[in-house]
Design an enzyme around this catalytic site. Structure first.
Site, short mmCIF file in Angstrom:
data_model
loop_
_atom_site.label_atom_id
_atom_site.label_comp_id
_atom_site.label_asym_id
_atom_site.label_seq_id
_atom_site.Cartn_x
_atom_site.Cartn_y
_atom_site.Cartn_z
N SER A 48 -1.75 4.32 4.25
CA SER A 48 -0.69 4.10 5.26
C SER A 48 -1.34 4.07 6.64
O SER A 48 -2.52 4.40 6.80
CB SER A 48 0.33 5.24 5.20
OG SER A 48 -0.27 6.43 5.69
N ASP A 81 -0.18 0.24 3.11
CA ASP A 81 1.20 0.63 2.80
C ASP A 81 2.02 0.67 4.10
O ASP A 81 1.59 1.25 5.10
CB ASP A 81 1.15 2.03 2.15
CG ASP A 81 2.49 2.48 1.59
OD1 ASP A 81 3.27 1.63 1.15
OD2 ASP A 81 2.72 3.72 1.57
N GLU A 133 9.26 -6.11 2.52
CA GLU A 133 10.40 -5.29 2.08
C GLU A 133 11.70 -5.87 2.59
O GLU A 133 11.81 -6.29 3.74
CB GLU A 133 10.24 -3.85 2.58
CG GLU A 133 11.38 -2.93 2.15
CD GLU A 133 11.11 -1.45 2.40
OE1 GLU A 133 9.93 -1.03 2.29
OE2 GLU A 133 12.07 -0.71 2.69
N SER A 213 8.31 9.01 -6.41
CA SER A 213 7.85 10.32 -6.86
C SER A 213 8.94 11.00 -7.68
O SER A 213 10.14 10.83 -7.40
CB SER A 213 7.48 11.20 -5.66
OG SER A 213 6.19 10.87 -5.20
N ILE A 254 3.71 5.99 -5.34
CA ILE A 254 3.82 7.45 -5.50
C ILE A 254 2.91 8.15 -4.49
O ILE A 254 1.69 7.95 -4.49
CB ILE A 254 3.44 7.86 -6.94
CG1 ILE A 254 4.46 7.26 -7.94
CG2 ILE A 254 3.38 9.38 -7.09
CD1 ILE A 254 4.02 7.26 -9.37
N ASP A 255 3.49 8.95 -3.65
CA ASP A 255 2.74 9.70 -2.66
C ASP A 255 3.15 11.18 -2.67
O ASP A 255 2.32 12.08 -2.86
CB ASP A 255 2.98 9.09 -1.26
CG ASP A 255 2.21 9.81 -0.17
OD1 ASP A 255 1.39 10.70 -0.49
OD2 ASP A 255 2.42 9.50 1.01
P1 13P Z 1 7.35 8.87 -2.48
O1 13P Z 1 7.67 9.56 -1.19
O2 13P Z 1 8.51 8.94 -3.42
O3 13P Z 1 6.12 9.35 -3.10
O4 13P Z 1 7.16 7.31 -2.14
C1 13P Z 1 5.92 6.84 -1.66
C2 13P Z 1 6.00 5.45 -1.16
O5 13P Z 1 6.94 4.72 -1.35
C3 13P Z 1 4.83 4.96 -0.41
O6 13P Z 1 5.03 3.69 0.10
O1 G3H Z 2 6.12 5.64 2.38
C1 G3H Z 2 5.36 6.37 3.01
C2 G3H Z 2 4.20 6.96 2.34
O2 G3H Z 2 4.57 8.08 1.59
C3 G3H Z 2 3.10 7.25 3.33
O3 G3H Z 2 3.40 8.39 4.08
O4 G3H Z 2 3.12 7.48 6.38
O5 G3H Z 2 3.07 9.95 5.94
O6 G3H Z 2 1.18 8.50 5.20
P1 G3H Z 2 2.64 8.59 5.50
ZN ZN Z 3 7.08 3.32 0.64
#
Ligand code: 13P
Ligand code: G3H
Ligand code: ZN
Length: 316
Positions: A48, A81, A133, A213, A254-255
């Protein structure tokens, strides 16, 4: 081996989904690669904007380049991302990324199309794949917070028009998930009906599910038992991933679940070893636990065990 995201999509479409996992540091990178080798799965490493600036983008990219050498068996794509236009251009010009996501979903339809088209033109000129998106997920991303009432499911007719007019390679659709650990506060669930309508209009076109997630309740309970305070967290049922894959979902993001593993490991370590101040013991446990988490998730995605077939496909 770093491959284009398009090749991964071609191998997976309709059969399984590729896990797209966010990383921020060395320990996550190590656990991610180990888990994918353990489960013989192709995967997408995603970075990201926040992850790129957490240390330094070159540092993070360097870790991934090294992982490619340490794990020569791995087949993966590198993906930006939730990029804005400037970050997409930076990644396109860097020559390192397989694909970028332009997220202009907060803009109205025509503006989203215009921004996405600019990124697609620049990316395709360099052979880079683009995800965009349409619709809006609820939850909190780095700089955007969308309340549940503002979240908008993707309109299937608009999805077809959007893809045709932008030339984008994959589309993140809002089908009821949200980012973070607090999904589905009411009675909501995944809208497979919307997904089926999108697939009908865009047969063979790769769709992406963000906010996927599963926020395991035992993980949350362990975090809370070790001093955490995460109340009311709820995620997506990962037994639904395979059904989503048959409806054209080819990439699942998944993050949050990975962050929960990190949190649990470190909380449990320091609560049971209050005298410890060394980063390595919990770091080692985390890398191993994160690898196990990735391997288990890949079973749910159907990507586990797909590495040999993919290698064969790529060799042709
Ligand atoms: P989660 O917060 O459900 O893991 O989603 C991550 C995501 O969509 C990253 O782009
Ligand atoms: O969709 C977002 C992802 O979970 C990335 O999160 O922007 O905090 O790195 P972040
Ligand atoms: Zn996302």
């Amino acid at each position: 081996m770093i491959v284009t995201t398009k090749e991964l999509f071609k191998a997976a479409y309709g059969k399984y989904a590729i896990g797209a996992y966010n990383i921020n540091n060395l320990e996550q990178c190590m656990g991610l690669f180990r888990g994918n080798i353990q489960s013989q799965a192709p995967f997408i490493v995603q970075l990201s904007k926040g992850a790129r600036s957490y240390t330094d983008k070159l540092m993070l990219e360097g870790i991934i380049r090294s992982a490619d050498q340490v794990f020569p068996e791995a087949i993966f794509a590198v993906h930006l991302d939730h990029g804005d236009e400037a970050t997409c251009m930076d990644c396109i010009n860097s020559g390192f990324y397989s694909s970028v996501m332009i997220d202009a979903s907060g803009e109205e339809f025509e503006k989203n199309i215009a921004i996405t088209k600019r990124v697609v033109d620049a990316a395709h000129a360099k052979g880079i794949v683009v995800e965009a998106e349409l619709g809006q997920l609820g939850g909190v991303e780095e700089h955007v917070s969308v309340s549940e009432s503002d979240a908008k499911l993707t309109d299937p007719d608009q999805a077809k028009e959007f893809v045709e007019r932008t030339g984008v390679d994959s589309l993140a659709c809002a089908i009821g998930t949200s980012h973070g650990a607090f999904k589905f506060s009411g009675t909501q669930g995944l809208h497979f009906d919307v997904l089926a309508e999108i697939q009908k209009r865009l047969p063979g076109f790769p769709l992406v599910m963000h906010g996927s997630s599963s926020v395991p309740q035992d993980e949350v309970a362990r975090i809370n038992a070790a001093g955490g305070k995460i109340i009311g967290a709820k995620g997506v049922d990962d037994n639904q991933f395979r059904k989503a894959a048959t409806l054209g979902v080819t990439k699942i993001n998944i993050d949050t679940d990975g962050r929960l593993v990190w949190c649990r490991v470190h909380r449990e370590h320091f609560i049971s070893h209050p005298e410890n101040f060394d980063l390595r013991p919990p770091g080692k446990v985390f890398m191993s636990e994160y690898a196990n988490f990735i391997a288990a998730k890949n079973e749910k995605l159907g990507s586990a065990g797909q590495l040999p077939a993919l290698r064969e496909m790529l060799a042709k």
